[in-house]
Design a protein around this motif. Structure first.
Motif, short mmCIF file in Angstrom:
data_model
loop_
_atom_site.label_atom_id
_atom_site.label_comp_id
_atom_site.label_asym_id
_atom_site.label_seq_id
_atom_site.Cartn_x
_atom_site.Cartn_y
_atom_site.Cartn_z
N PRO A 1 0.81 -1.23 0.00
CA PRO A 1 0.00 0.00 0.00
C PRO A 1 0.84 1.28 0.00
CG PRO A 1 -0.92 -1.60 1.54
CD PRO A 1 0.39 -2.16 1.07
N ARG A 2 1.96 1.29 0.73
CA ARG A 2 2.77 2.50 0.75
C ARG A 2 3.45 2.74 -0.59
NH1 ARG A 2 5.41 3.06 6.83
NH2 ARG A 2 3.57 2.32 7.97
N GLN A 3 3.79 1.68 -1.27
CA GLN A 3 4.34 1.85 -2.61
C GLN A 3 3.27 2.39 -3.55
OE1 GLN A 3 5.72 -1.72 -4.53
NE2 GLN A 3 7.01 -0.61 -5.98
N ALA A 4 2.02 1.94 -3.36
CA ALA A 4 0.92 2.49 -4.17
C ALA A 4 0.74 3.98 -3.90
CB ALA A 4 -0.37 1.73 -3.86
N ALA A 5 0.87 4.39 -2.63
CA ALA A 5 0.75 5.81 -2.31
C ALA A 5 1.88 6.61 -2.96
CB ALA A 5 0.77 6.00 -0.80
N ARG A 6 3.06 6.04 -2.99
CA ARG A 6 4.18 6.73 -3.64
C ARG A 6 3.93 6.86 -5.13
NH1 ARG A 6 7.53 10.70 -3.89
NH2 ARG A 6 9.57 10.23 -4.81
N PHE A 7 3.41 5.81 -5.76
CA PHE A 7 3.11 5.85 -7.19
C PHE A 7 2.10 6.95 -7.50
CE2 PHE A 7 -0.42 4.15 -9.94
CZ PHE A 7 0.09 4.64 -11.13
N VAL A 8 1.03 7.04 -6.72
CA VAL A 8 0.01 8.05 -6.98
C VAL A 8 0.59 9.45 -6.78
CG1 VAL A 8 -2.24 8.93 -6.25
CG2 VAL A 8 -1.85 6.46 -6.37
N SER A 9 1.49 9.60 -5.82
CA SER A 9 2.03 10.92 -5.52
C SER A 9 2.93 11.46 -6.63
CB SER A 9 2.80 10.90 -4.21
OG SER A 9 4.02 10.17 -4.33
N VAL A 10 3.55 10.58 -7.44
CA VAL A 10 4.43 11.07 -8.50
C VAL A 10 3.66 11.36 -9.79
CG1 VAL A 10 6.44 9.88 -7.57
CG2 VAL A 10 5.04 8.74 -9.28
N LEU A 11 2.36 11.08 -9.81
CA LEU A 11 1.54 11.53 -10.92
C LEU A 11 1.32 13.04 -10.77
CD1 LEU A 11 -1.09 8.64 -11.02
CD2 LEU A 11 0.79 9.01 -12.62
N GLY A 12 1.32 13.73 -11.88
CA GLY A 12 1.29 15.19 -11.84
C GLY A 12 0.01 15.75 -11.25
N TYR A 13 0.13 16.92 -10.64
CA TYR A 13 -1.03 17.61 -10.08
C TYR A 13 -1.38 18.80 -10.96
CZ TYR A 13 -3.73 20.75 -7.07
OH TYR A 13 -4.69 21.60 -6.58
N GLU A 14 -2.64 18.88 -11.35
CA GLU A 14 -3.11 20.00 -12.18
C GLU A 14 -4.58 20.24 -11.90
OE1 GLU A 14 -2.44 20.95 -16.75
OE2 GLU A 14 -4.12 19.58 -16.50
N ARG A 15 -4.90 21.45 -11.53
CA ARG A 15 -6.30 21.80 -11.31
C ARG A 15 -7.00 22.01 -12.64
NH1 ARG A 15 -7.02 26.38 -6.82
NH2 ARG A 15 -9.17 25.78 -7.28
N ALA A 16 -8.27 21.69 -12.66
CA ALA A 16 -9.05 21.87 -13.88
C ALA A 16 -9.09 23.35 -14.24
CB ALA A 16 -10.46 21.32 -13.69
N PRO A 17 -8.90 23.70 -15.51
CA PRO A 17 -8.87 25.12 -15.90
C PRO A 17 -10.23 25.78 -15.71
CG PRO A 17 -8.90 23.71 -17.85
CD PRO A 17 -8.74 22.80 -16.66
N VAL A 18 -10.19 27.05 -15.35
CA VAL A 18 -11.40 27.84 -15.14
C VAL A 18 -11.39 29.01 -16.11
CG1 VAL A 18 -12.73 29.21 -13.49
CG2 VAL A 18 -11.47 27.20 -12.71
N ILE A 19 -12.49 29.20 -16.80
CA ILE A 19 -12.63 30.34 -17.72
C ILE A 19 -13.29 31.49 -16.97
CG2 ILE A 19 -13.70 31.16 -19.84
CD1 ILE A 19 -13.50 28.39 -20.96
N GLY A 20 -12.64 32.62 -16.97
CA GLY A 20 -13.17 33.78 -16.26
C GLY A 20 -12.54 33.94 -14.89
N GLY A 21 -12.89 35.02 -14.21
CA GLY A 21 -12.33 35.33 -12.90
C GLY A 21 -13.18 34.77 -11.78
#
Length: 660
Positions: free
Chosen positions: A336-356
């Motif tokens: 399980p801890r190796q699985a957590a490490r695998f998920v953590s190295v996947l990139g983080y990106e918030r969904a884009p928002v149009i407008g302010g």
């Protein structure tokens, strides 16, 4: 069924050394054309010696076959020899070339040479083989494939992990008798999920379209072949905008003995849609009733983050429980801890928002879309980690709440059989033990200090259960996670969840795809990045008017430290530091100073990593070191994970003579 092509991307992530956030770089355009990777022949492939030959040395047929192999692969690199050898050997056996060569050899000796000349030259044998068409037959069967983009394809940092670079296995027509009939196949309602990824010139990947293909129309095709034109729509805020039209050719192989009529297939589709719509309608009615009851418990519940439905990349609402499913990683992840490490190295990106307005775009990606991009929001990471932990047999839940400054956030929680509550941060792989604060205790009683960043929690869920937090306070530090206590956690009906979430439902969310092994050669990638960094450092110091002298031995001594850093990230166990420090002390002479700086990335672009390193004053001090007898060192270690995710550790170091 899953058919996917993907490219990886890496987004910003805070590293453990306190450096600035690290940005991502994609992996380049991926070529998905399957082809043989022809490899040169090492050694000799030949026929048995002719029984009529009296000379002890091998007959010329050895040279003929060696020459034949070299002509097929004279321009290929030497490391591909074994595969070409196997391909040629298969063709030789298949066409009985050995026997035919022996026949030609015997016939040539008998008819073309005088009795006193029993030695054949290589030219004589090749001439005889070519006259009888044997060489042409072999060359035609080898099916060489040339591609002008071959160099670009093989040098791309991240090839596709779902289109394997080899010929597909040949299906035998006799297997048709073992296939199920068309009626049985009609009952298989899983669609083919297709994901379209765009990679720009800087290597950044973008999710363009996500489409669920209904493949069963081919069951009505008389010849087992049908062509389908589908319109691909955008994702997120562009989910109603057309991205293009894709022409698809579907072929059933082997062909069915009996096809179905279009009326039968359309009737089946209509019944499935009706059944799914009715189940979703009933669940919606139940969810509204559950929410009304939840608000009646305490009016302030209206402000809590209780997430029952979430939109996918196509803007379609699904129950949040349908985004979770136990996922077994096979032999790709061992703990399980190796699985957590695998998920953590996947990139983080918030969904884009149009407008302010600073709002957050609602988008929970399906697992396939998340894996194809290799980056996503915190909800995508939490859903994947929860699914993997469930696959490892843990009782795992996704938690929806807030972290510092009231920012919405999701993380994962596991409940131990002994009552231990553990929080897993999917973006970093960190684990926290939860010990609730007891506000009713006297002031002098020492209370546990929470180390986790979470502030409030509104609900928890997995693939079978959903609980709304109905405790007086939704602060995480005072919450008790006894999910069986309905006075603290209001549950949803398990039967209602099961009706719309697999298994046992005709959900529009397809089964999860299996994880794919990494295509990254960690040693090769480490060497490439290290060589590029050496060039970049040398050029940078040259611009400053400084010379550069590399210490290869000191560079090698940095390897244990990088391995220890990754081990600590993956297992929370620190080991090997004593040996590393002892080796460095021995390598640094008396009167000299040693400085080292480790930094962690989740992408493999050396130039971008170097630019990030220069933004750290500690690293810049090492790279731009001035002094007497300055020696520089750099070491890179790439740790590969499934889906071609990777953790990249870089350590810069220098030693120089101290001058007072």
């Amino acid at each position: 069924m899953v058919a996917r092509n993907k490219h990886a991307g890496r987004e910003e992530r805070e590293n453990a050394t306190g450096a600035t956030p690290l940005s991502s770089v994609g992996r380049g355009v991926t070529t998905v054309t399957a082809r043989h990777a022809l490899r040169p022949l090492e050694g000799r492939l030949g026929a048995e010696p002719c029984p009529r030959r009296a000379a002890p040395r091998p007959p010329p047929c050895w040279g003929a076959l060696t020459l034949l192999s070299c002509r097929a692969a004279m321009s290929l690199p030497a490391e591909k020899a074994s595969e070409l050898k196997q391909i040629i050997h298969q063709q030789l056996v298949k066409m009985d070339v050995h026997g035919r060569i022996r026949e030609v050899l015997a016939e040539t000796i008998r008819e073309e040479l005088a009795p006193e000349h029993q030695q054949l030259s290589t030219e004589d044998l090749i001439k005889a083989l070519r006259q009888r068409g044997i060489i042409d037959d072999v060359m035609k069967e080898l099916k060489f494939v040339t591609d002008g983009n071959e160099k670009e394809r093989t040098s791309a940092p991240k090839p596709s992990t779902h289109f394997v670079d080899r010929e597909p296995p040949v299906l035998k027509k006799s297997d048709g008798s073992k296939m199920v009939d068309a009626t049985t196949m009609l009952s298989i309602c899983d669609p083919v999920h297709m994901v379209l990824i765009k990679t720009d010139t800087f290597g950044e990947t973008t999710l363009v379209a996500s489409y669920f293909l209904e493949w069963r129309s081919v069951l009505a095709a008389e010849n087992g072949i049908t062509n389908v034109a589908v319109e691909l729509l955008g994702v997120g805020t562009e989910s109603k905008v057309s991205a293009g039209v894709l022409n698809i050719r579907l072929e059933m192989y082997p062909q069915l003995d009996k096809t179905l009529s279009p009326e039968v297939i359309n009737t089946q589709f209509a019944l499935e849609r009706q059944k799914t719509a009715e189940k979703e309608r009933l669940f919606l009615v139940y969810a509204k009733q559950w929410w009304r009851e939840y608000l009646q418990i305490r009016p302030t519940h209206n402000t809590r983050l209780v997430k029952i439905f979430a939109q996918d990349e196509n803007g379609v609402n699904h129950p949040v429980c349908s985004y979770i499913r136990p996922l077994r990683a096979g032999r790709l992840l061992d703990a399980p801890r190796q699985a957590a490490r695998f998920v953590s190295v996947l990139g983080y990106e918030r969904a884009p928002v149009i407008g302010g307005g600073g709002g957050k775009q609602e988008q929970w990606c399906t697992l396939l879309a998340f894996l194809c991009r290799n980056k996503g929001d915190c909800e995508d990471h939490a859903n994947l980690l929860c699914s993997l932990l469930l696959g490892f047999g843990l009782e795992a839940f996704v938690c929806v709440g807030t972290k510092g400054k009231g920012v919405p956030h999701t993380w994962v929680m596991t409940l131990g059989t002994d009552g231990t509550v553990t929080f897993w941060e999917s973006l970093t792989g960190h684990r926290y033990i939860h010990r609730p604060v007891k506000p009713d205790d006297p002031p002098l009683v020492e209370q546990p200090k929470p180390l986790y960043p979470y502030r409030t929690i509104g609900c928890v869920f997995n693939h079978q259960k959903f609980f709304g937090n109905c405790q007086p306070s939704d602060a995480v530090e005072v919450c008790v996670f006894d999910l069986h206590d309905e006075s603290r956690w209001k549950p949803m009906s398990g039967e209602a969840i099961k009706s719309v979430c697999p298994p046992g439902s005709t959900s529009s969310v397809p089964p999860f795809p299996p994880l794919c092994d990494s295509t990254i050669d960690a040693a090769v990638a480490s060497n490439e990045i290290e060589l590029q960094l050496r060039l970049l450092v040398s050029e940078h110091r040259k611009d400053l008017g400084l010379s550069t002298v590399w210490d290869d031995h000191l560079s090698y001594l940095l390897s244990p430290a990088l391995a220890a850093y990754e081990l600590e990230r993956a297992t929370s166990i620190s080991a090997g530091n004593e040996e590393f420090q002892d080796a460095v002390r021995r390598a640094v002479p008396d009167g000299h100073t040693f400085k080292g700086f480790p930094i962690h990335f989740v992408y493999r672009n050396a130039r971008r990593a170097f630019a990030t390193c220069l933004r750290s004053p500690f690293c810049e001090e090492i790279i731009c070191c001035r002094g007497d007898q300055v020696r520089l060192a750099v070491r890179v270690r790439v740790f590969a994970y499934p889906e071609s995710a990777c953790a990249v550790w870089i350590m810069f170091a220098c030693k120089y003579r101290s001058v007072l």
